[in-house]
Design a protein around this motif. Structure first.
Motif, PDB file in Angstrom:
ATOM      1  N   LYS A   9       0.853  -1.195   0.000  1.00  0.00           N
ATOM      2  CA  LYS A   9       0.000   0.000   0.000  1.00  0.00           C
ATOM      3  C   LYS A   9       0.883   1.236   0.000  1.00  0.00           C
ATOM      4  O   LYS A   9       1.798   1.351   0.809  1.00  0.00           O
ATOM      5  N   VAL A  11       0.520   5.496   0.025  1.00  0.00           N
ATOM      6  CA  VAL A  11      -0.396   6.609   0.252  1.00  0.00           C
ATOM      7  C   VAL A  11       0.211   7.877  -0.332  1.00  0.00           C
ATOM      8  O   VAL A  11       1.409   8.145  -0.167  1.00  0.00           O
ATOM      9  N   SER A  28      -1.459   4.433 -11.984  1.00  0.00           N
ATOM     10  CA  SER A  28      -2.362   3.278 -11.966  1.00  0.00           C
ATOM     11  C   SER A  28      -2.460   2.597 -13.326  1.00  0.00           C
ATOM     12  O   SER A  28      -2.581   3.253 -14.359  1.00  0.00           O
ATOM     13  N   PHE A  52     -11.080   9.086  -0.827  1.00  0.00           N
ATOM     14  CA  PHE A  52      -9.752   8.787  -1.342  1.00  0.00           C
ATOM     15  C   PHE A  52      -9.867   8.369  -2.793  1.00  0.00           C
ATOM     16  O   PHE A  52     -10.938   8.024  -3.280  1.00  0.00           O
ATOM     17  N   ASP A  53      -8.732   8.449  -3.490  1.00  0.00           N
ATOM     18  CA  ASP A  53      -8.613   7.905  -4.842  1.00  0.00           C
ATOM     19  C   ASP A  53      -7.935   6.553  -4.692  1.00  0.00           C
ATOM     20  O   ASP A  53      -7.077   6.376  -3.821  1.00  0.00           O
ATOM     21  N   PHE A  54      -8.302   5.600  -5.553  1.00  0.00           N
ATOM     22  CA  PHE A  54      -7.718   4.267  -5.461  1.00  0.00           C
ATOM     23  C   PHE A  54      -7.332   3.783  -6.847  1.00  0.00           C
ATOM     24  O   PHE A  54      -8.146   3.785  -7.776  1.00  0.00           O
ATOM     25  N   THR A  56      -4.279   0.893  -8.914  1.00  0.00           N
ATOM     26  CA  THR A  56      -3.392  -0.251  -8.708  1.00  0.00           C
ATOM     27  C   THR A  56      -2.292  -0.272  -9.757  1.00  0.00           C
ATOM     28  O   THR A  56      -2.454   0.260 -10.857  1.00  0.00           O
ATOM     29  N   HIS A  65      -1.237  -1.128  -4.171  1.00  0.00           N
ATOM     30  CA  HIS A  65      -2.470  -0.342  -4.109  1.00  0.00           C
ATOM     31  C   HIS A  65      -2.096   1.102  -3.817  1.00  0.00           C
ATOM     32  O   HIS A  65      -1.330   1.377  -2.888  1.00  0.00           O
ATOM     33  N   TYR A  67      -3.329   4.891  -2.829  1.00  0.00           N
ATOM     34  CA  TYR A  67      -4.408   5.631  -2.175  1.00  0.00           C
ATOM     35  C   TYR A  67      -4.052   7.119  -2.161  1.00  0.00           C
ATOM     36  O   TYR A  67      -3.045   7.496  -1.562  1.00  0.00           O
ATOM     37  N   THR A  69      -5.124  10.705  -0.755  1.00  0.00           N
ATOM     38  CA  THR A  69      -5.940  11.239   0.333  1.00  0.00           C
ATOM     39  C   THR A  69      -6.580  12.573  -0.060  1.00  0.00           C
ATOM     40  O   THR A  69      -6.095  13.257  -0.958  1.00  0.00           O
ATOM     41  N   LEU A  82      -5.737   5.741   6.280  1.00  0.00           N
ATOM     42  CA  LEU A  82      -5.134   5.235   5.049  1.00  0.00           C
ATOM     43  C   LEU A  82      -3.665   4.858   5.227  1.00  0.00           C
ATOM     44  O   LEU A  82      -3.166   3.980   4.530  1.00  0.00           O
ATOM     45  N   ASP A  86       0.947   0.963   5.650  1.00  0.00           N
ATOM     46  CA  ASP A  86       1.392   1.244   4.286  1.00  0.00           C
ATOM     47  C   ASP A  86       2.903   1.126   4.140  1.00  0.00           C
ATOM     48  O   ASP A  86       3.652   1.170   5.106  1.00  0.00           O
TER      49      ASP A  86
END
Length: 176
Positions: A9, A11, A28, A52-54, A56, A65, A67, A69, A82, A86
């Motif tokens: 993860k 952030v 992504s 949040f935006d997500f 991959t 992943h 993320y 904020t 979040l 991470d």
């Protein structure tokens, strides 16, 4: 058969307009799930991230992943949530908006005082005139120069270099 590894993860935090959503979209490999809403106050743009935006990506066979904020102070509870577990934090600051640096410092201090997380500051908009250099931002934040890097968040190569730099910092042995 080897069990699949849990995704790493990452952030991405920073003030409103620093380029967090753009950075996540640029990195992504899948369509980004964005939680944008019309801004309820004057923040200098019409829409803003509210949860949040997500996104991959796969890095050397490992799922990552991403993320992004929200940047507004009223969403600070999301920053800590979040950042739990991470790999690292990329704090973005817009190099042409030094008036936002104090807020960026507050975000960084809020997160790092609650979660032990390796971090890197990315200075966006390096393709624009009259921006602060990474060296200037490192001095402002009182950080070693390797912890601050410049980028254009719309360039995939630049975004990947930020991620690679964060991984290099994370994997360096810590001096006691």
């Amino acid at each position: 058969m080897t069990p699949p590894q849990a995704p790493l993860k990452l952030v991405v935090a920073g003030p409103v307009g620093a380029g967090k959503t753009t950075f996540v979209q640029t990195l992504s490999e899948t369509p980004v799930i964005a939680t944008e809403a019309e801004a309820s106050e004057d923040i200098g743009k019409r829409h803003t991230t509210v949860a949040f935006d997500f996104g991959t990506l796969t890095l050397d066979g490992q799922a990552v992943h991403l993320y992004g904020t929200p940047g507004q102070e009223r969403f600070n509870f999301m920053w800590e949530v979040l950042c739990e577990g991470d790999l690292g934090l990329v704090l973005l600051v817009a190099g042409d908006r030094p008036q936002d640096f104090a807020h960026a410092r507050n975000i960084l201090e809020f997160i790092t005082s609650r979660v032990a997380v390796p971090f890197l500051i990315g200075v966006t908009r390096q393709d624009q005139p009259r921006v602060w250099t990474p060296g200037d931002v490192a001095l402002y934040f009182d950080l070693p120069a390797p912890h601050v890097t410049g980028l254009n968040a719309t360039e995939p190569g630049a975004a990947r270099r930020v991620l690679i730099r964060l991984l290099e910092l994370t994997l360096q042995p810590q001096s006691s």
